[in-house]
Design a protein around this motif. Sequence first.
Motif, mmCIF file in Angstrom:
data_model
loop_
_atom_site.group_PDB
_atom_site.id
_atom_site.type_symbol
_atom_site.label_atom_id
_atom_site.label_comp_id
_atom_site.label_asym_id
_atom_site.label_seq_id
_atom_site.Cartn_x
_atom_site.Cartn_y
_atom_site.Cartn_z
ATOM 1 N N ASN A 20 47.107 29.861 -4.429
ATOM 2 C CA ASN A 20 46.641 28.621 -5.219
ATOM 3 C C ASN A 20 45.258 28.745 -5.563
ATOM 4 O OD1 ASN A 20 45.730 25.927 -5.761
ATOM 5 N ND2 ASN A 20 47.201 25.073 -4.315
ATOM 6 N N ALA A 21 44.916 29.057 -6.826
ATOM 7 C CA ALA A 21 43.708 29.228 -7.331
ATOM 8 C C ALA A 21 42.696 28.267 -7.215
ATOM 9 C CB ALA A 21 43.743 29.568 -8.767
ATOM 10 N N LYS A 22 43.188 26.918 -7.372
ATOM 11 C CA LYS A 22 42.433 25.653 -7.196
ATOM 12 C C LYS A 22 41.981 25.599 -5.663
ATOM 13 C CE LYS A 22 42.772 22.459 -10.990
ATOM 14 N NZ LYS A 22 44.091 22.846 -11.529
ATOM 15 N N ASP B 161 52.924 42.857 8.761
ATOM 16 C CA ASP B 161 53.078 43.576 7.678
ATOM 17 C C ASP B 161 53.816 43.303 6.761
ATOM 18 O OD1 ASP B 161 55.125 44.512 9.482
ATOM 19 O OD2 ASP B 161 55.057 46.553 8.430
ATOM 20 N N VAL B 162 55.011 42.730 6.999
ATOM 21 C CA VAL B 162 55.886 41.963 5.742
ATOM 22 C C VAL B 162 55.254 41.028 4.898
ATOM 23 C CG1 VAL B 162 57.934 40.660 5.498
ATOM 24 C CG2 VAL B 162 57.726 42.291 7.555
ATOM 25 N N GLN B 163 54.275 40.210 5.522
ATOM 26 C CA GLN B 163 53.566 39.352 4.575
ATOM 27 C C GLN B 163 52.405 40.186 4.122
ATOM 28 O OE1 GLN B 163 51.945 35.877 6.571
ATOM 29 N NE2 GLN B 163 54.032 34.682 6.352
ATOM 30 N N ALA B 164 51.999 41.161 4.449
ATOM 31 C CA ALA B 164 50.848 41.860 3.755
ATOM 32 C C ALA B 164 51.421 42.601 2.583
ATOM 33 C CB ALA B 164 50.199 42.915 4.956
ATOM 34 N N ARG B 165 52.757 43.030 2.704
ATOM 35 C CA ARG B 165 53.152 43.788 1.567
ATOM 36 C C ARG B 165 53.390 42.940 0.477
ATOM 37 N NH1 ARG B 165 56.410 48.729 3.267
ATOM 38 N NH2 ARG B 165 55.858 49.193 5.387
ATOM 39 N N ARG B 166 53.634 41.650 0.578
ATOM 40 C CA ARG B 166 53.736 40.867 -0.703
ATOM 41 C C ARG B 166 52.534 40.529 -1.556
ATOM 42 N NH1 ARG B 166 56.704 36.475 3.420
ATOM 43 N NH2 ARG B 166 58.592 37.943 3.516
ATOM 44 N N ILE B 167 51.329 40.960 -0.958
ATOM 45 C CA ILE B 167 50.220 40.415 -1.474
ATOM 46 C C ILE B 167 49.464 41.723 -1.963
ATOM 47 C CG2 ILE B 167 50.034 38.188 -0.987
ATOM 48 C CD1 ILE B 167 47.962 39.049 1.199
ATOM 49 N N VAL B 168 49.777 42.953 -1.564
ATOM 50 C CA VAL B 168 49.217 44.287 -1.838
ATOM 51 C C VAL B 168 49.806 45.050 -2.949
ATOM 52 C CG1 VAL B 168 48.063 44.252 0.632
ATOM 53 C CG2 VAL B 168 50.409 45.569 -0.110
ATOM 54 N N ALA B 169 49.472 45.804 -3.759
ATOM 55 C CA ALA B 169 49.915 47.004 -4.566
ATOM 56 C C ALA B 169 50.452 48.021 -4.137
ATOM 57 C CB ALA B 169 49.049 47.054 -5.699
ATOM 58 N N VAL C 264 41.454 47.245 3.347
ATOM 59 C CA VAL C 264 41.088 46.653 2.081
ATOM 60 C C VAL C 264 41.953 47.814 1.321
ATOM 61 C CG1 VAL C 264 39.253 46.762 0.216
ATOM 62 C CG2 VAL C 264 38.711 45.733 2.606
ATOM 63 N N VAL C 265 43.041 46.976 0.526
ATOM 64 C CA VAL C 265 43.855 48.256 -0.246
ATOM 65 C C VAL C 265 43.902 47.535 -1.724
ATOM 66 C CG1 VAL C 265 45.058 48.754 1.707
ATOM 67 C CG2 VAL C 265 45.702 46.721 0.446
ATOM 68 N N ALA C 266 44.802 48.105 -2.790
ATOM 69 C CA ALA C 266 44.900 47.725 -4.112
ATOM 70 C C ALA C 266 45.713 46.261 -3.737
ATOM 71 C CB ALA C 266 45.598 48.538 -4.771
ATOM 72 N N ARG C 267 44.863 45.606 -4.673
ATOM 73 C CA ARG C 267 45.387 43.975 -4.789
ATOM 74 C C ARG C 267 46.774 43.800 -5.548
ATOM 75 N NH1 ARG C 267 44.160 39.538 -8.755
ATOM 76 N NH2 ARG C 267 42.666 40.931 -9.742
ATOM 77 N N GLY C 268 47.617 43.095 -4.881
ATOM 78 C CA GLY C 268 49.045 42.723 -5.675
ATOM 79 C C GLY C 268 48.932 41.674 -6.458
ATOM 80 N N GLU C 269 49.980 40.565 -6.585
ATOM 81 C CA GLU C 269 49.962 39.704 -7.435
ATOM 82 C C GLU C 269 49.342 38.277 -6.719
ATOM 83 O OE1 GLU C 269 51.554 39.249 -10.724
ATOM 84 O OE2 GLU C 269 51.210 41.530 -10.453
ATOM 85 N N VAL C 270 48.113 38.318 -6.802
ATOM 86 C CA VAL C 270 47.394 37.065 -6.203
ATOM 87 C C VAL C 270 46.288 36.632 -7.300
ATOM 88 C CG1 VAL C 270 47.664 37.755 -3.746
ATOM 89 C CG2 VAL C 270 45.437 38.349 -5.044
ATOM 90 N N PRO C 271 45.890 35.322 -7.328
ATOM 91 C CA PRO C 271 45.103 34.993 -8.285
ATOM 92 C C PRO C 271 43.639 35.706 -7.957
ATOM 93 C CG PRO C 271 45.745 33.205 -7.037
ATOM 94 C CD PRO C 271 46.388 34.301 -6.276
ATOM 95 N N SER D 104 50.554 34.141 2.951
ATOM 96 C CA SER D 104 49.371 34.402 3.386
ATOM 97 C C SER D 104 48.192 33.222 3.255
ATOM 98 C CB SER D 104 48.962 35.428 2.474
ATOM 99 O OG SER D 104 47.510 35.472 2.181
ATOM 100 N N ILE D 105 47.232 33.115 3.978
ATOM 101 C CA ILE D 105 46.108 32.100 4.086
ATOM 102 C C ILE D 105 44.851 32.759 4.041
ATOM 103 C CG2 ILE D 105 45.002 30.575 5.434
ATOM 104 C CD1 ILE D 105 47.441 30.055 6.939
#
Length: 337
Positions: free
Chosen positions: A50-52, A76-84, A105-112, A142-143
């Motif tokens: 949520n970018a806002k 790691d399951v939740q982590a994999r959803r936000i990393v590339a 710190v790894v390549a970014r996935g689909e997050v704002p 993720s929070i």
Amino acid sequence: MTDRLADSIMPRLVEPTSDAIAEASRLLKRGQLVVFPTETVYGLGADTTNAKAIELIYALKGRPADNPLIAHVLDDVQARRIVATWDDRCAVLSEQFWPGPLTLVVARGEVPASATAGLDTIAVRAPRHVVARALLQMFGRSISAPSANRSGRVSPTTAGHVVADFPEADELLVLDGGACEIGIESTVLELTGSTPRVLRPGAITVERLREVLGEVDAPPVTTQLASPGTSLLHYAPRTPAELVETTQLAQRLAGGAPAAVLCFEPASVKPPHVPVPMPRSAEPYAARLYDALRTADATGMSRIIIEQPPETHGPWAAIHDRLRRATGHADRDGNDQ
Ligand code: AMP
Ligand code: MG
């Protein structure tokens, strides 16, 4: 736990019951911020997607927009959803050290983009505090959460520290989990290049990381500016602070202005100076450090003197990093938190 003064304007401190955790999860879903304890320091959390909500973190803290956030995950399951990417090293490290005080710190996935301050990398960590884990479990994703302090102040290790930094944030829900067990921020390890690199030392030491990974770069403490936002003076109290070797302590105190002194031998600090006793071993020292700096600040003395711990390696490396930052080996413009 901290008492709440009836009817005064301040954050809403609550015991972390399952009802309170459920409420925190609902607030996150609605795009609001919540404060929760982790084993390192307290975090000011928002829904990573949520970018806002992410913008609210920067606004409340007064945090520079170029200082990225750590995304907290259950596993790691939740982590994999936000990393590339999630390579073998990530698999081994998460298996070995999660949940715990290691940020990858790894390549970014689909997050704002704002969740990573526009970087194409993302920092992820699974905290081990039971309240943080219960919240992540209930929220289900993720929070993003930096330390829950006003930018430029020492990180909070109790709910009371959070209230002290945001006294007028009367809508802010703070899950009060007592004092943080570790007390300094997580180890940040960059895994984007061929050799892993420690960007910020923490409780997971470089020696332990080398046992698992082999070669790991760890820039010397004084030049450690590689991680965005880790400019020196991050972790500074308001009062000017100075690091002094034990053998020099008496001389620095004699004749000088009254000082609050973080020291190993309180009996060696005589009035008008005020001792702030510190433990001799690394883990309790780290757990005590930020509260001691806030206590020293609150004495109203015009200077803080910190007796330099003799050891610099292993668990002391992260402590020395924070002590150097607290004692101003840089200009005051660079601070963030
Ligand atoms: P805090 O949560 O306040 O301790 O701050 C998080 C810190 O983690 C930042 O100040 C950075 O030093 C580091 N960090 C977060 N995201 C990244 C990233 N994508 N690349 C490098 N360092 C990061
Ligand atoms: Mg911080």
